[in-house]
Design an enzyme around this catalytic site. Structure first.
Site, PDB file in Angstrom:
ATOM      1  N   TRP A   5       0.870  -1.189   0.000  1.00  0.00           N
ATOM      2  CA  TRP A   5       0.000   0.000   0.000  1.00  0.00           C
ATOM      3  C   TRP A   5       0.901   1.231   0.000  1.00  0.00           C
ATOM      4  CZ3 TRP A   5      -0.305   3.972   3.706  1.00  0.00           C
ATOM      5  CH2 TRP A   5      -1.203   5.002   3.329  1.00  0.00           C
ATOM      6  N   LYS A  20      -6.988   2.449  -2.780  1.00  0.00           N
ATOM      7  CA  LYS A  20      -7.608   3.380  -1.851  1.00  0.00           C
ATOM      8  C   LYS A  20      -8.343   4.445  -2.652  1.00  0.00           C
ATOM      9  CE  LYS A  20      -6.390   6.038   2.244  1.00  0.00           C
ATOM     10  NZ  LYS A  20      -5.514   6.061   3.399  1.00  0.00           N
ATOM     11  N   ASP A  49      -9.481  -3.169   1.381  1.00  0.00           N
ATOM     12  CA  ASP A  49      -9.639  -2.588   2.718  1.00  0.00           C
ATOM     13  C   ASP A  49     -11.063  -2.044   2.777  1.00  0.00           C
ATOM     14  OD1 ASP A  49      -9.733  -0.425   4.734  1.00  0.00           O
ATOM     15  OD2 ASP A  49      -7.604  -0.822   4.994  1.00  0.00           O
ATOM     16  N   HIS A  68      -8.466  -6.231   4.351  1.00  0.00           N
ATOM     17  CA  HIS A  68      -8.172  -5.453   5.540  1.00  0.00           C
ATOM     18  C   HIS A  68      -9.521  -5.113   6.126  1.00  0.00           C
ATOM     19  CE1 HIS A  68      -3.844  -3.658   5.225  1.00  0.00           C
ATOM     20  NE2 HIS A  68      -3.864  -4.933   5.541  1.00  0.00           N
ATOM     21  N   ASP A  88     -12.628   6.676   5.670  1.00  0.00           N
ATOM     22  CA  ASP A  88     -11.663   5.645   6.063  1.00  0.00           C
ATOM     23  C   ASP A  88     -11.131   5.937   7.466  1.00  0.00           C
ATOM     24  OD1 ASP A  88      -9.830   3.540   5.821  1.00  0.00           O
ATOM     25  OD2 ASP A  88      -8.313   4.827   4.911  1.00  0.00           O
ATOM     26  N   ASP A 136      -7.272  -4.169  10.060  1.00  0.00           N
ATOM     27  CA  ASP A 136      -6.523  -2.923   9.899  1.00  0.00           C
ATOM     28  C   ASP A 136      -7.336  -1.761  10.459  1.00  0.00           C
ATOM     29  OD1 ASP A 136      -4.798  -0.915   9.181  1.00  0.00           O
ATOM     30  OD2 ASP A 136      -5.373  -0.895   7.061  1.00  0.00           O
TER      31      ASP A 136
HETATM   32  C1  RNT Z   1      -3.943   2.884   4.723  1.00  0.00           C
HETATM   33  C2  RNT Z   1      -4.014   1.424   4.462  1.00  0.00           C
HETATM   34  C3  RNT Z   1      -2.882   0.597   5.000  1.00  0.00           C
HETATM   35  C4  RNT Z   1      -2.430   0.981   6.372  1.00  0.00           C
HETATM   36  C5  RNT Z   1      -1.466   0.027   7.018  1.00  0.00           C
HETATM   37  C6  RNT Z   1      -0.810   0.605   8.216  1.00  0.00           C
HETATM   38  O1  RNT Z   1      -5.062   3.559   4.338  1.00  0.00           O
HETATM   39  O2  RNT Z   1      -5.228   0.933   4.928  1.00  0.00           O
HETATM   40  O3  RNT Z   1      -3.212  -0.729   4.914  1.00  0.00           O
HETATM   41  O4  RNT Z   1      -3.518   1.162   7.234  1.00  0.00           O
HETATM   42  O5  RNT Z   1      -0.584  -0.431   6.094  1.00  0.00           O
HETATM   43 ZN    ZN Z   2      -5.491  -1.168   4.918  1.00  0.00          ZN
END
Ligand code: RNT
Ligand code: ZN
Length: 414
Positions: free
Chosen positions: A183, A225, A256, A283, A291, A323
């Site tokens: 990421w 993201k 995520d 995640h 987020d 996460d």
């Molecule tokens: C950030 C991502 C990522 C982080 C971690 C710490 O928006 O979600 O995965 O939260 O790598």
């Molecule tokens: Zn993440």
């Protein structure tokens, strides 16, 4: 008849085997993120977070160093049921005498050996790993793998490569392949003048980084993201970019739950990826309006995600990781709540009459689907949860452990 026997009987009358549900739940690993314990700071020099992510709150007792973090992880694991893995970020390197001498592009497995020891000590069945592309002076103008500056880009490619090597060693040491999640925060606050070039640079960087990784012990994944704080207008690694990249390279997508528009849900995306990929990684977080990385609780979307994982018996194809990072409440409680919520959701999902529900869908009988779904909500699945816990010497009364932790540990961390 004890309470569990009673619950088991009720479920049996509906054709659901609680013993099978418990056995399946016990076989599903959840990867626990190390970064909840110290607000994503790590050991390699940073004292503040950046990269479009933020922890909020100043609850006392955050782990201030490796020793404290390890102590907290061990304690948290002792009250987390089920099969667990530990998820480590590269910024949690033990640099020792190398501190100030080497940088993230030169990290080696030896800098992470204490994590292997810890993982074994706390009974984690594997270690997952993440290159850390944030909170570091080599991020140039907030960019890493997509930077127009060649030196910056090369540095971060080398970091990624180093991490893939370290992960292969974690995989071997734990006899369990390591998920390496990539990421990067790269993006722009305002409307870009060029959207394509950064993406082409990211693509080239990933290609170079992934050359020759260990296919036996490493599972690379890419995490998209929608936007980060201060980077609202453009994210280089958006969903379309990574889904295409992962398909083309035959690697894994990581979804995520906080990385999509607020009405989009990850529960609906898992099956689309499973239609094309052997594995998909998650995640699991809790986005509140954005987020926000709130602690995972047993809400409707979590249950829906869990159903997607188990109802087609794809639990061995969906890699579950947590996460979130909440600094406003007791961090240990945050950790434990998230893990237990994930497992509760899985148990709930495992206790649904999926064969019948799927058949009803094919018969277009959505009336009965609704009836059964609503009925399920009040069945005594809490009794099955208690039984699952008690077979591991645990119970749902764990608040006392948190109070003891507050008294013995937090009170001394001032
Ligand atoms: C950030 C991502 C990522 C982080 C971690 C710490 O928006 O979600 O995965 O939260 O790598
Ligand atoms: Zn993440």
């Amino acid at each position: 008849m004890n309470y569990y026997q009673y619950c088991k009987e009720i479920y049996a009358q509906k054709g659901i085997d609680t013993e099978e549900a418990i056995a399946r739940l016990q076989s599903i690993p959840v990867s626990v993120h190390c970064w909840q314990g110290d607000d994503v700071i790590g050991f390699d020099g940073t004292d503040s977070l950046d990269g479009g992510i933020q922890t909020t709150g100043n609850y006392p007792g955050k782990a201030r160093n490796a020793e404290e973090l390890f102590c907290d992880i061990a304690r948290a694991f002792s009250i987390m049921p089920g099969k667990k893995r530990i998820n480590v970020h590269a910024c949690y390197a033990f640099l020792g005498d190398d501190k100030g001498k080497i940088d993230r592009d030169a990290y080696e497995f030896r800098h992470f050996l204490p994590w292997v020891e810890l993982a074994k000590q706390i009974g984690a069945e594997g270690i997952d790993f993440n290159p850390t592309f944030f909170a570091h002076p080599k991020m140039k103008d907030g960019l890493s793998l997509s930077s127009p500056d060649e030196e910056t880009r090369k540095f971060w490619i080398a970091h990624g490569k180093a991490c893939l090597k370290i992960a292969a060693e974690f995989g071997k040491a734990m006899n369990s392949p390591s998920l390496v999640n990539i990421w990067i925060p790269d993006g722009y606050k305002d409307i870009p003048a060029d959207r394509l070039s950064p993406r082409l640079r990211l693509k080239a960087s990933l290609d170079e980084m992934l050359e020759g990784y260990d296919r036996e012990w490493v599972i690379p994944a890419v995490e998209s993201k929608v936007f980060g704080i201060g980077l609202e207008s453009y994210t280089v690694g958006n969903n379309e970019f990574y889904q295409n990249y992962a398909s083309q390279k035959g690697i894994c997508c990581l979804l995520d739950t906080g990385h999509y528009h607020p009405t989009e849900v990850v529960s609906d995306k898992i099956s689309s990826l499973l239609a094309f990929h052997q594995k998909v990684a998650l995640h699991v977080s809790r986005p509140v309006r954005w987020d926000s990385d709130h602690v995972v609780i047993l809400d409707d979307e979590l249950r829906e995600i869990a159903k997607e994982i188990v109802r087609n018996r794809t639990e061995d194809r969906v890699i579950i990781g947590l996460d979130y990072f909440d600094a406003s409440i007791n961090r240990l409680a945050a950790w434990v709540t998230g893990v237990r919520s994930m497992q509760k959701a899985l148990l709930y999902a495992l206790l649904q009459p999926h064969d019948e529900l799927m058949r009803l869908q094919d018969e277009n009988d959505f009336t009965k689907i609704m009836y059964l779904n609503e009925q399920s909500k009040v069945l005594p699945w809490g009794g099955v949860w208690e039984e699952y816990l008690s077979r591991q010497g645990m119970s749902d009364d764990w608040y006392g452990d948190i109070q003891t932790f507050e008294k013995d540990v937090i009170a001394n961390r001032k």
